[in-house]
Design a protein around this motif. Sequence first.
Motif, PDB file in Angstrom:
ATOM      1  N   ARG B 310       0.827  -1.202   0.000  1.00  0.00           N
ATOM      2  CA  ARG B 310       0.000   0.000   0.000  1.00  0.00           C
ATOM      3  C   ARG B 310       0.866   1.258   0.000  1.00  0.00           C
ATOM      4  NH1 ARG B 310      -5.372   1.747   2.133  1.00  0.00           N
ATOM      5  NH2 ARG B 310      -6.006  -0.401   1.882  1.00  0.00           N
ATOM      6  N   GLU B 311       1.926   1.205   0.821  1.00  0.00           N
ATOM      7  CA  GLU B 311       2.854   2.335   0.849  1.00  0.00           C
ATOM      8  C   GLU B 311       3.435   2.575  -0.540  1.00  0.00           C
ATOM      9  OE1 GLU B 311       6.303   1.786   3.380  1.00  0.00           O
ATOM     10  OE2 GLU B 311       7.478   2.916   1.922  1.00  0.00           O
ATOM     11  N   VAL B 314       0.850   4.137  -2.749  1.00  0.00           N
ATOM     12  CA  VAL B 314       0.666   5.565  -2.479  1.00  0.00           C
ATOM     13  C   VAL B 314       1.787   6.363  -3.117  1.00  0.00           C
ATOM     14  CG1 VAL B 314       0.697   7.322  -0.668  1.00  0.00           C
ATOM     15  CG2 VAL B 314      -0.608   5.216  -0.338  1.00  0.00           C
ATOM     16  N   LYS B 315       3.006   5.880  -2.944  1.00  0.00           N
ATOM     17  CA  LYS B 315       4.146   6.609  -3.490  1.00  0.00           C
ATOM     18  C   LYS B 315       4.072   6.700  -5.002  1.00  0.00           C
ATOM     19  CE  LYS B 315       7.314   6.100   0.324  1.00  0.00           C
ATOM     20  NZ  LYS B 315       8.441   5.402   0.924  1.00  0.00           N
ATOM     21  N   LEU B 316       3.676   5.583  -5.628  1.00  0.00           N
ATOM     22  CA  LEU B 316       3.543   5.611  -7.085  1.00  0.00           C
ATOM     23  C   LEU B 316       2.443   6.588  -7.492  1.00  0.00           C
ATOM     24  CD1 LEU B 316       3.936   1.817  -7.917  1.00  0.00           C
ATOM     25  CD2 LEU B 316       5.517   3.636  -8.556  1.00  0.00           C
ATOM     26  N   ALA B 317       1.339   6.606  -6.706  1.00  0.00           N
ATOM     27  CA  ALA B 317       0.210   7.460  -7.058  1.00  0.00           C
ATOM     28  C   ALA B 317       0.575   8.946  -6.970  1.00  0.00           C
ATOM     29  CB  ALA B 317      -0.973   7.165  -6.136  1.00  0.00           C
ATOM     30  N   VAL B 318       1.420   9.311  -5.991  1.00  0.00           N
ATOM     31  CA  VAL B 318       1.752  10.735  -5.858  1.00  0.00           C
ATOM     32  C   VAL B 318       2.937  11.128  -6.722  1.00  0.00           C
ATOM     33  CG1 VAL B 318       0.790  10.890  -3.551  1.00  0.00           C
ATOM     34  CG2 VAL B 318       3.251  10.499  -3.846  1.00  0.00           C
ATOM     35  N   ALA B 320       5.941   8.920  -7.595  1.00  0.00           N
ATOM     36  CA  ALA B 320       7.238   8.246  -7.546  1.00  0.00           C
ATOM     37  C   ALA B 320       7.443   7.469  -8.838  1.00  0.00           C
ATOM     38  CB  ALA B 320       7.294   7.297  -6.354  1.00  0.00           C
ATOM     39  N   ILE B 325      11.427   3.772  -6.446  1.00  0.00           N
ATOM     40  CA  ILE B 325      10.997   2.701  -5.535  1.00  0.00           C
ATOM     41  C   ILE B 325      12.071   1.621  -5.478  1.00  0.00           C
ATOM     42  CG2 ILE B 325       9.251   0.923  -5.142  1.00  0.00           C
ATOM     43  CD1 ILE B 325       8.108   3.668  -4.745  1.00  0.00           C
ATOM     44  N   PRO B 401       0.122  -0.181  -8.984  1.00  0.00           N
ATOM     45  CA  PRO B 401      -0.411   0.751  -7.980  1.00  0.00           C
ATOM     46  C   PRO B 401      -1.912   0.594  -7.767  1.00  0.00           C
ATOM     47  CG  PRO B 401       0.160   1.911 -10.005  1.00  0.00           C
ATOM     48  CD  PRO B 401       0.700   0.517 -10.135  1.00  0.00           C
ATOM     49  N   ILE B 402      -2.631   0.205  -8.810  1.00  0.00           N
ATOM     50  CA  ILE B 402      -4.087   0.088  -8.689  1.00  0.00           C
ATOM     51  C   ILE B 402      -4.445  -1.005  -7.690  1.00  0.00           C
ATOM     52  CG2 ILE B 402      -6.220  -0.414  -9.944  1.00  0.00           C
ATOM     53  CD1 ILE B 402      -4.637   0.608 -12.471  1.00  0.00           C
ATOM     54  N   LEU B 405      -3.269  -0.084  -4.069  1.00  0.00           N
ATOM     55  CA  LEU B 405      -4.119   0.877  -3.361  1.00  0.00           C
ATOM     56  C   LEU B 405      -5.431   0.256  -2.921  1.00  0.00           C
ATOM     57  CD1 LEU B 405      -3.442   4.035  -5.512  1.00  0.00           C
ATOM     58  CD2 LEU B 405      -2.834   3.693  -3.124  1.00  0.00           C
ATOM     59  N   ARG B 406      -5.806  -0.791  -3.640  1.00  0.00           N
ATOM     60  CA  ARG B 406      -7.063  -1.445  -3.302  1.00  0.00           C
ATOM     61  C   ARG B 406      -6.877  -2.431  -2.141  1.00  0.00           C
ATOM     62  NH1 ARG B 406      -8.851  -4.024  -8.371  1.00  0.00           N
ATOM     63  NH2 ARG B 406      -8.963  -1.940  -9.263  1.00  0.00           N
ATOM     64  N   ARG B 408      -6.157  -4.301   1.305  1.00  0.00           N
ATOM     65  CA  ARG B 408      -6.532  -3.884   2.660  1.00  0.00           C
ATOM     66  C   ARG B 408      -5.449  -4.263   3.634  1.00  0.00           C
ATOM     67  NH1 ARG B 408     -10.405  -0.181   2.328  1.00  0.00           N
ATOM     68  NH2 ARG B 408     -10.887  -0.414   0.158  1.00  0.00           N
TER      69      ARG B 408
END
Lengths: 222, 408
Positions: B310-311, B314-318, B320, B325, B401-402, B405-406, B408
């Motif tokens: 997840r981390e 998130v990094k890829l989404a913002v 990175a 990575i 990343p998809i 992020l999904r 849990r």
Amino acid sequence: MIDMRNLKKVYKTGSIEFEALKGVFLKIEKGEFVSLMGPSGSGKSTLMNIIGCLDTPTGGSYYLEGRDVSGLTFDQLSEVRNQKVGFVFQSFNLLPYATAYENVELPMLYNGKKAPERRQRVDELLTMVGLYDWRKHRPTELSGGQQQRVAIARALAMDPPILLADEPTGNLDSKSGEEILDLFTSLWKAGRTILMVTHDTKIAAYSQRTVHILDGKMEADI
Amino acid sequence: MIFIFFKNLFMDLYRQPLRTFLTLSGVVWGTFASVLLLAFGDGVSKSGKKSMHGMGEGIVIAWPGTTTISYKGITKGKAVRLTAEDVLLVKEKVPDILRISPEYIRSRRIRYNKEEYNNNIRGVNVEYQYMRNTIAQKGRFIDDPDVKNRRRVCFLGNTIAQNLFKDEDPLEKKVYVEGVPFMVVGVMVKKIQNSNYSGQRDEHCLFIPYTTFSTLYGQKYVSNVIIQPFPGQSVPVVANIREYLGNKIGFSPKDADALFIWDFTDLEKSLDIFFLAFNIFLGMIGSFTLMVGGVGVASIMLVVVEERLREIGVKLAVGAKRKQILRQFFSEALIIILMGGLIGFAFAALVLGVIPMEKIEDYVGHPQINVMVGIVTILILLAVGSIAGLMPARKAASTNPIEALRSR
């Protein structure tokens, strides 16, 4: 701002093909606050991922701020995500070990901004969402609504033209949800373009326009 | 960036103490074992060479034997005998000899006051000390006037000196060899020597002028000859000595048994190769141990990547990039391994500092962390770290990343 023409996305699993998006036409102008609604399996998530540049379409064109981004590589898209798109997730997706300050700072770290500039921007954003006094707290020490506000501050760190929110109030109680939606409204009024996914018409009512997706196609605007 | 990265790393290590301990322990142990093996290997090779030099440095030893080939009408089976005069003439007649000494050896009872030992007496000349490394710690070795005047003086090995004299100063004292008094002129400095070519090790021996020896005991023929050729000249020198003495005394230059030769320079070369192979072998064992530690780090890091999907998402989404990575997880693995390496290194240094060196010096020399050991260990650590870091880092960088992020 966003201009999608005949956008298609086909998933291939072995010999089986699944067409998630069957030619989507979507236009969002600068300064609009749009809600995207649709039942699960309608292609809503796929569309959001493509708009957010996390995924690429297999057909059609996608212009983001006048630039065709449908053919870019993953690392090229990283830059687009960094500068053009701010994400707000249903489950906040904050880094658990980092403070509110560090979470907001994150996108700027990948852009190589200098420390004084980062500090100024983070302080400004945290003040705006009303969490300046909480800047040294970790996500676990914050309430859901506070976490989401940190996430919004993070999404705005690079001052992106568009904010993408995927069920931003889904994990919040109604009062915190309202606060978040009020925040969105004020951001919109300040000139930000916002696209929000929701399944709740009451929430969609906060927006200026609602678009519906069904079976990989857009339905007429209501 | 750097700060948040280290903070992230140490928080992660801190939050999972057991996992950190287990991950580090493999590397710590591997480094510890590698450093010790390399240090001991180095100590053993150095002491091996030193011990070899205890017998002599670049020397050739010749023993007169019995002919096995008929030569100039004399049937085989003749005993070859050399006098001290023959030996000294060799140096004049054969080129490229730096030093030469005849040697007489016998066991004799040696006494001082009430201490008596049955040890080796060696009759030698002055040059012997430089070839056999019998260096004086106190006093001096036998000198030219001693040899010329057949003086009854002796030079003591350090152990016999200690046994006879205890805390007394042996210099100028008289020891009795079969009742004949000899004045002590010097005591040998302690040296590492595990064996000797004939008789006892030098530390137990008593050295006297060869002239005194042959006169006193009526022994005309030498036991053996010590020769020091100029460096690199041992092969032609040996051939020329065989040629010269064969002609003079009457044996075939091809008769290896008439004059049995032991070429230490040859031995030294093969010893060098042996110790090189020995050290490479130890280094390999060490690196295999370290590699096992590296596998531990790699597998833990793979789990860490899984936990932190997840981390990464998130990094890829913002914004990175994949290579950012990759760099993050690669350096995390490398830092864990270098940290473990540092601890292992410190442990090894500690152990080497605590070991009572005097007790093991005769067997394994003086194992220590020198530049070679340090460089080799760091190279092995970097190699293992790179391999162990790359796998999880690639996995992390290829995160979707998809999905991340999904999750849990």
